[in-house]
Scaffold this active site. Structure first.
Site, PDB file in Angstrom:
ATOM      1  N   GLY A  71     -17.254  51.042  21.582  1.00  8.53           N
ATOM      2  CA  GLY A  71     -17.105  50.578  20.031  1.00  8.53           C
ATOM      3  C   GLY A  71     -17.157  49.304  19.542  1.00  8.53           C
ATOM      4  O   GLY A  71     -17.465  48.435  20.399  1.00  8.53           O
ATOM      5  N   ARG A  72     -16.282  48.808  18.633  1.00  3.98           N
ATOM      6  CA  ARG A  72     -16.377  47.456  18.096  1.00  3.98           C
ATOM      7  C   ARG A  72     -16.035  46.509  19.305  1.00  3.98           C
ATOM      8  O   ARG A  72     -16.530  45.614  19.539  1.00  3.98           O
ATOM      9  CB  ARG A  72     -15.568  47.275  16.828  1.00  3.98           C
ATOM     10  CG  ARG A  72     -16.181  47.858  15.503  1.00  3.98           C
ATOM     11  CD  ARG A  72     -15.068  47.511  14.542  1.00  3.98           C
ATOM     12  NE  ARG A  72     -15.566  47.874  13.098  1.00  3.98           N
ATOM     13  CZ  ARG A  72     -15.042  48.995  12.829  1.00  3.98           C
ATOM     14  NH1 ARG A  72     -13.807  49.618  13.445  1.00  3.98           N
ATOM     15  NH2 ARG A  72     -15.307  49.317  11.582  1.00  3.98           N
ATOM     16  N   ILE A  73     -14.681  46.754  19.643  1.00  3.01           N
ATOM     17  CA  ILE A  73     -14.123  45.900  20.942  1.00  3.01           C
ATOM     18  C   ILE A  73     -15.213  45.851  21.940  1.00  3.01           C
ATOM     19  O   ILE A  73     -15.166  44.721  22.803  1.00  3.01           O
ATOM     20  CB  ILE A  73     -12.666  46.408  21.089  1.00  3.01           C
ATOM     21  CG1 ILE A  73     -12.125  46.151  19.817  1.00  3.01           C
ATOM     22  CG2 ILE A  73     -12.507  45.525  22.273  1.00  3.01           C
ATOM     23  CD1 ILE A  73     -10.700  46.410  19.853  1.00  3.01           C
ATOM     24  N   ARG A  92     -18.295  58.334  25.118  1.00  2.63           N
ATOM     25  CA  ARG A  92     -18.442  59.769  24.981  1.00  2.63           C
ATOM     26  C   ARG A  92     -19.425  60.450  24.203  1.00  2.63           C
ATOM     27  O   ARG A  92     -19.839  61.695  24.545  1.00  2.63           O
ATOM     28  CB  ARG A  92     -17.048  60.334  24.420  1.00  2.63           C
ATOM     29  CG  ARG A  92     -15.871  59.932  25.419  1.00  2.63           C
ATOM     30  CD  ARG A  92     -14.520  60.484  24.169  1.00  2.63           C
ATOM     31  NE  ARG A  92     -13.940  59.358  23.649  1.00  2.63           N
ATOM     32  CZ  ARG A  92     -13.079  59.243  22.476  1.00  2.63           C
ATOM     33  NH1 ARG A  92     -12.336  60.620  22.623  1.00  2.63           N
ATOM     34  NH2 ARG A  92     -12.898  58.423  21.837  1.00  2.63           N
ATOM     35  N   ALA A  97      -6.826  48.145  26.326  1.00  2.00           N
ATOM     36  CA  ALA A  97      -7.018  49.457  25.263  1.00  2.00           C
ATOM     37  C   ALA A  97      -5.598  49.914  24.793  1.00  2.00           C
ATOM     38  O   ALA A  97      -4.859  49.226  24.217  1.00  2.00           O
ATOM     39  CB  ALA A  97      -7.920  50.478  25.875  1.00  2.00           C
ATOM     40  N   ARG A  98      -5.075  50.689  25.532  1.00  2.00           N
ATOM     41  CA  ARG A  98      -3.604  51.374  25.460  1.00  2.00           C
ATOM     42  C   ARG A  98      -3.292  51.655  26.863  1.00  2.00           C
ATOM     43  O   ARG A  98      -4.140  52.283  27.565  1.00  2.00           O
ATOM     44  CB  ARG A  98      -3.683  52.732  24.649  1.00  2.00           C
ATOM     45  CG  ARG A  98      -3.601  52.575  22.989  1.00  2.00           C
ATOM     46  CD  ARG A  98      -2.483  51.824  22.597  1.00  2.00           C
ATOM     47  NE  ARG A  98      -2.341  51.635  21.322  1.00  2.00           N
ATOM     48  CZ  ARG A  98      -2.502  50.431  20.578  1.00  2.00           C
ATOM     49  NH1 ARG A  98      -3.087  49.470  21.326  1.00  2.00           N
ATOM     50  NH2 ARG A  98      -2.366  50.308  19.395  1.00  2.00           N
ATOM     51  N   GLU A 121       5.183  50.829  27.893  1.00  2.00           N
ATOM     52  CA  GLU A 121       5.374  49.687  27.473  1.00  2.00           C
ATOM     53  C   GLU A 121       6.830  49.610  26.305  1.00  2.00           C
ATOM     54  O   GLU A 121       6.979  50.729  25.573  1.00  2.00           O
ATOM     55  CB  GLU A 121       4.236  49.265  26.510  1.00  2.00           C
ATOM     56  CG  GLU A 121       4.274  47.796  26.100  1.00  2.00           C
ATOM     57  CD  GLU A 121       2.816  47.629  25.366  1.00  2.00           C
ATOM     58  OE1 GLU A 121       2.765  47.045  24.078  1.00  2.00           O
ATOM     59  OE2 GLU A 121       1.798  48.125  26.039  1.00  2.00           O
ATOM     60  N   HIS A 123       1.096  42.152  25.873  1.00  2.00           N
ATOM     61  CA  HIS A 123       0.384  42.415  24.801  1.00  2.00           C
ATOM     62  C   HIS A 123      -0.105  41.636  24.018  1.00  2.00           C
ATOM     63  O   HIS A 123       0.411  41.476  22.736  1.00  2.00           O
ATOM     64  CB  HIS A 123       1.127  43.643  23.940  1.00  2.00           C
ATOM     65  CG  HIS A 123       0.366  44.742  23.359  1.00  2.00           C
ATOM     66  ND1 HIS A 123       0.607  46.229  23.475  1.00  2.00           N
ATOM     67  CD2 HIS A 123      -0.691  44.781  22.714  1.00  2.00           C
ATOM     68  CE1 HIS A 123      -0.324  46.824  22.738  1.00  2.00           C
ATOM     69  NE2 HIS A 123      -1.038  45.827  22.150  1.00  2.00           N
ATOM     70  N   GLY A 182      -3.182  40.954  23.006  1.00  2.76           N
ATOM     71  CA  GLY A 182      -4.439  41.065  22.500  1.00  2.76           C
ATOM     72  C   GLY A 182      -4.835  40.420  21.212  1.00  2.76           C
ATOM     73  O   GLY A 182      -5.867  39.857  20.976  1.00  2.76           O
TER      74      GLY A 182
END
Length: 321
Positions: A161-163, A184, A240-241, A270, A288, A290
Site C-alpha cells: 500500500g502507500r507505506i 493480497r 505495521a501492527r 502492546e 511505537h 512510527g
C-alpha cells in the site's frame, strides 16, 4: 446536518497545541488528559454524551461496546491514525456511527521509521549503543560487531500500500536494493519491483518488512512458517501492527538462530513486551515511534478535524473508512 450550536466533541488523548486550538474554535470540546486507552465505561459514556469522538490506538470500540445502544448520540468516530482495527467498523455503521481515519499523513514518517529499523537492526546499532553506554567498549577493531551490509541487498515487503511503496522507494532509490513484494491482490508500481508469493519473498529476501494493515484478515499472517523460510542472516522488520506477527514464533526464531535479527516498532500485546524479547541483544525495540514527529502528529490531528468538520457540515467525509 442541521445543528443549533457547536457539536460536542471528545478528543481521547492530548494532542499538539495547534490542533487543540483549532478544535476549540470548531466545537464544544473536551480533551481527555490521560494517554492510557479508554476504558469500556469511558467509551460507552462517550457514545452517549458526545456528538463526535476522536479515538485512537488502544480505544477498543468493539461490538460489545455498541451493543448497549440503538442509535447513540455520537454519530462519528474520527480515528487518529491510519490503522483502525481497534474499531468494529461494521458494528459502528449498524448503529449509525460513521468512521474515518488519517491516511496519507502517516506514510513518509512510518516509512522513515522502517528505514531506521532496517539500518539499526542490520548494522547492530542498538547493540553498539548499549555497549558504549555500558563503559565496556575497548575500541575499534577490524572484526568488531560485524553486521549486514544493506546497500545492494534484496528487500521483501509484505503489503504494497502507500507505506509499503514508500519503503520500497527508499530501499531501491536510496540503497540500490532489489525489491520483492507480496500483496493480497495484483499491484502495479512505478518503480522496479517484482510481485511474488509470500514463500518466495521470505526465502529470497535479506530483509523482510511488514507493512500490511491490521485486522482479522492479517492476524498472525507472519508466523513460524515464515520465519523458517527466511535465510539465517535475514532481518525482520515490523512497522505495521503487532498482532500481524505471532510474537511467540518470532521469539523462537530469534532464540534458535533461524533469522539474523529483528527491528520492531509494534508488539502483539502492546504496551506489554515479553521479557524474552527484551533480553535478546539482536533485536531493536522502539516504543511505537512510527509517526512520532510534531509536524506529522499535527497533520494527523488536522485530518481528524477535517473529517469532523465535514461531517457536521453535512459534507462527504474526506477520509471515510
Amino acid at each position: 446536518m442541521a445543528r443549533t450550536g457547536p457539536p460536542r466533541v471528545l478528543i481521547s488523548r492530548p494532542l499538539p497545541e495547534r490542533v487543540i486550538a483549532r478544535a476549540q474554535d470548531l466545537f464544544e470540546l473536551e480533551v481527555r488528559e490521560s494517554n492510557a486507552p479508554m476504558t469500556g465505561a469511558e467509551m460507552r459514556s462517550a457514545l452517549a454524551l458526545y456528538d463526535g469522538v476522536m479515538p485512537t490506538l488502544g480505544d477498543m470500540f468493539s461490538a460489545a461496546i455498541f451493543a448497549e445502544f440503538g442509535r447513540p448520540r455520537c454519530r462519528i468516530l474520527a480515528n487518529f491514525g491510519v490503522g483502525y482495527n481497534h474499531i468494529d467498523v461494521e458494528s459502528a455503521k449498524a448503529h449509525g456511527v460513521q468512521v474515518s481515519n488519517t491516511p496519507g499523513a502517516v506514510t513518509d514518517a512510518t516509512a522513515d521509521t522502517a528505514m531506521a529499523l532496517i539500518l539499526m537492526s542490520a548494522r547492530r546499532a542498538a547493540e553498539g549503543e548499549r555497549l558504549v553506554r555500558s563503559g565496556a567498549w575497548q575500541g575499534w577493531n577490524p572484526t568488531q560487531m560485524l553486521g549486514l551490509h544493506v546497500t545492494g541487498k534484496t528487500v521483501g515487503i509484505v503489503g504494497m500500500g502507500r507505506i509499503g511503496q514508500a519503503i520500497a522507494r527508499r530501499c531501491h532509490f536510496g540503497f540500490g536494493m532489489q525489491v520483492l513484494f507480496y500483496n493480497r491482490s495484483p499491484k502495479q508500481v512505478d518503480f522496479p519491483a517484482q510481485q511474488v508469493s509470500l514463500t518466495e519473498l521470505t526465502g529470497q529476501a535479506d530483509i523482510v518488512v511488514v507493512a500490511v494493515p491490521g485486522g482479522a484478515e492479517t492476524y498472525h499472517l507472519i508466523g513460524a512458517e515464515v520465519f523458517a523460510a527466511m535465510q539465517s542472516h535475514a532481518h525482520f522488520i515490523n512497522i505495521a501492527r503487532g498482532d500481524v506477527v505471532d510474537e511467540a514464533a518470532l521469539i523462537a526464531a530469534l532464540q534458535g538462530g533461524e533469522i539474523g535479527g529483528a527491528g520492531l516498532d509494534v508488539y502483539e500485546h502492546e504496551p506489554q513486551v515479553p521479557e524474552a524479547l527484551r533480553k535478546l541483544e539482536h533485536v531493536v525495540l522502539l516504543p511505537h515511534l512510527g509517526t512520532a514527529a510534531l509536524e506529522v502528529r499535527e497533520a494527523m490531528g488536522m485530518m481528524v478535524l477535517d473529517n469532523l468538520e465535514a461531517f457536521f457540515d453535512g459534507k462527504p467525509l474526506p477520509n471515510p473508512v
